[in-house]
Structure formats: structure tokens, C-alpha cells
Design a protein around this motif. Structure first.
Motif, PDB file in Angstrom:
ATOM      1  N   ALA A  29       0.843  -1.201   0.000  1.00 47.05           N
ATOM      2  CA  ALA A  29       0.000   0.000   0.000  1.00 47.05           C
ATOM      3  C   ALA A  29       0.878   1.249   0.000  1.00 47.05           C
ATOM      4  O   ALA A  29       0.594   2.213  -0.723  1.00 47.05           O
ATOM      5  CB  ALA A  29      -0.942  -0.011   1.204  1.00 47.05           C
ATOM      6  N   LEU A  30       1.949   1.234   0.775  1.00 47.80           N
ATOM      7  CA  LEU A  30       2.871   2.373   0.763  1.00 47.80           C
ATOM      8  C   LEU A  30       3.557   2.512  -0.595  1.00 47.80           C
ATOM      9  O   LEU A  30       3.746   3.612  -1.097  1.00 47.80           O
ATOM     10  CB  LEU A  30       3.914   2.218   1.870  1.00 47.80           C
ATOM     11  N   TRP A  31       3.907   1.388  -1.172  1.00 44.85           N
ATOM     12  CA  TRP A  31       4.568   1.386  -2.485  1.00 44.85           C
ATOM     13  C   TRP A  31       3.724   2.108  -3.527  1.00 44.85           C
ATOM     14  O   TRP A  31       4.259   2.811  -4.391  1.00 44.85           O
ATOM     15  CB  TRP A  31       4.823  -0.067  -2.889  1.00 44.85           C
ATOM     16  N   THR A  32       2.407   1.985  -3.441  1.00 47.98           N
ATOM     17  CA  THR A  32       1.526   2.625  -4.431  1.00 47.98           C
ATOM     18  C   THR A  32       1.567   4.144  -4.346  1.00 47.98           C
ATOM     19  O   THR A  32       1.130   4.818  -5.277  1.00 47.98           O
ATOM     20  CB  THR A  32       0.057   2.166  -4.291  1.00 47.98           C
ATOM     21  N   GLN A  33       2.080   4.680  -3.269  1.00 44.76           N
ATOM     22  CA  GLN A  33       2.112   6.134  -3.090  1.00 44.76           C
ATOM     23  C   GLN A  33       3.305   6.794  -3.781  1.00 44.76           C
ATOM     24  O   GLN A  33       3.401   8.020  -3.829  1.00 44.76           O
ATOM     25  CB  GLN A  33       2.104   6.490  -1.601  1.00 44.76           C
ATOM     26  N   PHE A  34       4.191   5.993  -4.325  1.00 43.99           N
ATOM     27  CA  PHE A  34       5.355   6.522  -5.028  1.00 43.99           C
ATOM     28  C   PHE A  34       5.114   6.490  -6.534  1.00 43.99           C
ATOM     29  O   PHE A  34       4.426   5.615  -7.043  1.00 43.99           O
ATOM     30  CB  PHE A  34       6.609   5.710  -4.671  1.00 43.99           C
ATOM     31  N   THR A  35       5.682   7.458  -7.227  1.00 39.79           N
ATOM     32  CA  THR A  35       5.531   7.590  -8.670  1.00 39.79           C
ATOM     33  C   THR A  35       6.646   6.823  -9.375  1.00 39.79           C
ATOM     34  O   THR A  35       7.820   6.958  -9.008  1.00 39.79           O
ATOM     35  CB  THR A  35       5.599   9.076  -9.067  1.00 39.79           C
ATOM     36  N   ALA A  36       6.264   6.068 -10.382  1.00 35.78           N
ATOM     37  CA  ALA A  36       7.245   5.300 -11.158  1.00 35.78           C
ATOM     38  C   ALA A  36       8.176   6.243 -11.918  1.00 35.78           C
ATOM     39  O   ALA A  36       7.775   7.347 -12.317  1.00 35.78           O
ATOM     40  CB  ALA A  36       6.523   4.388 -12.137  1.00 35.78           C
ATOM     41  N   ARG A  37       9.393   5.813 -12.102  1.00 34.61           N
ATOM     42  CA  ARG A  37      10.419   6.527 -12.882  1.00 34.61           C
ATOM     43  C   ARG A  37      10.729   7.923 -12.344  1.00 34.61           C
ATOM     44  O   ARG A  37      11.202   8.781 -13.081  1.00 34.61           O
ATOM     45  CB  ARG A  37      10.029   6.585 -14.362  1.00 34.61           C
ATOM     46  N   GLU A  64      11.943  -1.292   5.367  1.00 33.96           N
ATOM     47  CA  GLU A  64      11.133  -2.432   4.919  1.00 33.96           C
ATOM     48  C   GLU A  64      10.858  -2.345   3.418  1.00 33.96           C
ATOM     49  O   GLU A  64      10.934  -3.354   2.708  1.00 33.96           O
ATOM     50  CB  GLU A  64       9.818  -2.499   5.695  1.00 33.96           C
ATOM     51  N   LEU A  65      10.526  -1.163   2.935  1.00 37.18           N
ATOM     52  CA  LEU A  65      10.280  -0.989   1.499  1.00 37.18           C
ATOM     53  C   LEU A  65      11.524  -1.325   0.683  1.00 37.18           C
ATOM     54  O   LEU A  65      11.441  -1.967  -0.363  1.00 37.18           O
ATOM     55  CB  LEU A  65       9.817   0.446   1.207  1.00 37.18           C
ATOM     56  N   ILE A  66      12.670  -0.937   1.173  1.00 35.86           N
ATOM     57  CA  ILE A  66      13.929  -1.235   0.486  1.00 35.86           C
ATOM     58  C   ILE A  66      14.254  -2.720   0.606  1.00 35.86           C
ATOM     59  O   ILE A  66      14.632  -3.368  -0.364  1.00 35.86           O
ATOM     60  CB  ILE A  66      15.063  -0.347   1.027  1.00 35.86           C
ATOM     61  N   SER A  75      23.730   3.649  -3.118  1.00 33.51           N
ATOM     62  CA  SER A  75      24.456   3.231  -1.919  1.00 33.51           C
ATOM     63  C   SER A  75      24.731   4.394  -0.966  1.00 33.51           C
ATOM     64  O   SER A  75      24.835   4.200   0.241  1.00 33.51           O
ATOM     65  CB  SER A  75      25.764   2.536  -2.301  1.00 33.51           C
ATOM     66  N   ASP A  76      24.817   5.620  -1.480  1.00 30.80           N
ATOM     67  CA  ASP A  76      25.033   6.782  -0.608  1.00 30.80           C
ATOM     68  C   ASP A  76      23.722   7.383  -0.093  1.00 30.80           C
ATOM     69  O   ASP A  76      23.742   8.417   0.589  1.00 30.80           O
ATOM     70  CB  ASP A  76      25.868   7.847  -1.328  1.00 30.80           C
ATOM     71  N   CYS A  77      22.596   6.759  -0.424  1.00 28.80           N
ATOM     72  CA  CYS A  77      21.254   7.166   0.034  1.00 28.80           C
ATOM     73  C   CYS A  77      20.831   8.535  -0.480  1.00 28.80           C
ATOM     74  O   CYS A  77      19.926   9.160   0.082  1.00 28.80           O
ATOM     75  CB  CYS A  77      21.153   7.127   1.563  1.00 28.80           C
ATOM     76  N   ARG A  78      21.444   9.003  -1.552  1.00 25.56           N
ATOM     77  CA  ARG A  78      21.061  10.308  -2.106  1.00 25.56           C
ATOM     78  C   ARG A  78      19.828  10.226  -2.986  1.00 25.56           C
ATOM     79  O   ARG A  78      19.094  11.201  -3.089  1.00 25.56           O
ATOM     80  CB  ARG A  78      22.206  10.909  -2.917  1.00 25.56           C
ATOM     81  N   GLN A  79      19.607   9.095  -3.627  1.00 25.91           N
ATOM     82  CA  GLN A  79      18.444   8.952  -4.505  1.00 25.91           C
ATOM     83  C   GLN A  79      17.735   7.638  -4.237  1.00 25.91           C
ATOM     84  O   GLN A  79      18.365   6.604  -4.016  1.00 25.91           O
ATOM     85  CB  GLN A  79      18.856   8.994  -5.981  1.00 25.91           C
ATOM     86  N   TYR A  80      16.417   7.729  -4.293  1.00 29.97           N
ATOM     87  CA  TYR A  80      15.533   6.575  -4.127  1.00 29.97           C
ATOM     88  C   TYR A  80      14.602   6.542  -5.325  1.00 29.97           C
ATOM     89  O   TYR A  80      14.369   7.560  -5.973  1.00 29.97           O
ATOM     90  CB  TYR A  80      14.687   6.733  -2.851  1.00 29.97           C
ATOM     91  N   TRP A  81      14.029   5.375  -5.594  1.00 27.83           N
ATOM     92  CA  TRP A  81      13.071   5.237  -6.678  1.00 27.83           C
ATOM     93  C   TRP A  81      12.150   4.062  -6.392  1.00 27.83           C
ATOM     94  O   TRP A  81      12.481   3.159  -5.631  1.00 27.83           O
ATOM     95  CB  TRP A  81      13.778   5.041  -8.018  1.00 27.83           C
ATOM     96  N   LYS A  82      11.004   4.112  -7.026  1.00 24.38           N
ATOM     97  CA  LYS A  82      10.029   3.025  -6.932  1.00 24.38           C
ATOM     98  C   LYS A  82      10.492   1.923  -7.869  1.00 24.38           C
ATOM     99  O   LYS A  82      10.690   2.159  -9.063  1.00 24.38           O
ATOM    100  CB  LYS A  82       8.643   3.534  -7.336  1.00 24.38           C
ATOM    101  N   GLU A  83      10.656   0.739  -7.344  1.00 23.25           N
ATOM    102  CA  GLU A  83      11.047  -0.402  -8.177  1.00 23.25           C
ATOM    103  C   GLU A  83       9.842  -0.870  -8.988  1.00 23.25           C
ATOM    104  O   GLU A  83       8.723  -0.899  -8.478  1.00 23.25           O
ATOM    105  CB  GLU A  83      11.573  -1.555  -7.320  1.00 23.25           C
ATOM    106  N   PRO A  84      10.066  -1.224 -10.241  1.00 21.56           N
ATOM    107  CA  PRO A  84       8.965  -1.715 -11.067  1.00 21.56           C
ATOM    108  C   PRO A  84       8.613  -3.154 -10.688  1.00 21.56           C
ATOM    109  O   PRO A  84       9.269  -4.094 -11.122  1.00 21.56           O
ATOM    110  CB  PRO A  84       9.514  -1.616 -12.487  1.00 21.56           C
ATOM    111  N   GLN A  85       7.651  -3.314  -9.837  1.00 24.26           N
ATOM    112  CA  GLN A  85       7.225  -4.621  -9.357  1.00 24.26           C
ATOM    113  C   GLN A  85       5.830  -4.932  -9.884  1.00 24.26           C
ATOM    114  O   GLN A  85       5.047  -4.028 -10.158  1.00 24.26           O
ATOM    115  CB  GLN A  85       7.210  -4.661  -7.828  1.00 24.26           C
TER     116      GLN A  85
END
Length: 105
Positions: A29-37, A64-66, A75-85
Motif C-alpha cells: 500500500a505504501l509502495w503505491t504512493q510513489f511515482t514510477a520513474r 522495509e520498502l527497500i 548506496s550513498d542514500c542520495r536517490q531513491y526510486w520506486k522499483e517496477p514490481q
């Protein structure tokens, strides 16, 4: 149903479920709140997570999401993204019920 009761009428996670399978379902449910790409900063990820939970532990939810590979990060935690699942049938059923529960209230 066990997962749905973990959320309030606004769709926010009320508590971190104890049971691992329920916890994992809730992460979708949390994953759905992020925008792809889209690339997110850690601060932006925290803002999204904070908007969809009520118990004040966004760091655990982010981990948990990661850990479930629903979010990726540099690896430096500067950028995150929604994985295409692709959610399985059980998860799709839960997400549909979660959205319906949120819209009714």
C-alpha cells in the motif's frame, strides 16, 4: 482482512503489523504512493511515508520498502526510486480492497 484493519479510513497505516506476511502486504500500500520513474531524495521518501502512517517510525517503513525491493536506492542514500514490481494476485486483491475502503470513508 488482517491487513485492512491495520489502516485507518484515510488509508494510513496505524501500526507496524507483528506478523511478517501482514507487514509485507501493508508495504505494498505504501509502495503505491510513489511515482514510477521518479527519483526521490531521502527527505521526499520520508514525507511520502509520513503521510501514510500514524505511528511515527518512517525509518523502519523505509527500510522495509527497500528490504522488500519495492524501493531502490543509491548506496550513498542520495536517490531513491520506486522499483517496477508486479504485485501477485493476493496483493492486487488487497490493494483493491484497501482503495475501496479508503474511498468509502
Amino acid at each position: 482482512r488482517k491487513t485492512l484493519v491495520q489502516f485507518d479510513a484515510a488509508g494510513r497505516l496505524l501500526r507496524l503489523p507483528n506478523k511478517q506476511s501482514v507487514q509485507q502486504m501493508a508495504m505494498w500500500a505504501l509502495w503505491t504512493q510513489f511515482t514510477a520513474r521518479r527519483k526521490y531524495s531521502e527527505r521526499e521518501v520520508n514525507q511520502v511515508i509520513k503521510a501514510y502512517h500514524c505511528f511515527g517510525d518512517h525509518a523502519t517503513l523505509r527500510r522495509e520498502l527497500i528490504g522488500m525491493k519495492l524501493l531502490g536506492r543509491q548506496s550513498d542514500c542520495r536517490q531513491y526510486w520506486k522499483e517496477p514490481q508486479r504485485p501477485n494476485e493476493e496483493v492486487r486483491g488487497f490493494l483493491q480492497a484497501w482503495r475501496a475502503q479508503t474511498q468509502v470513508s
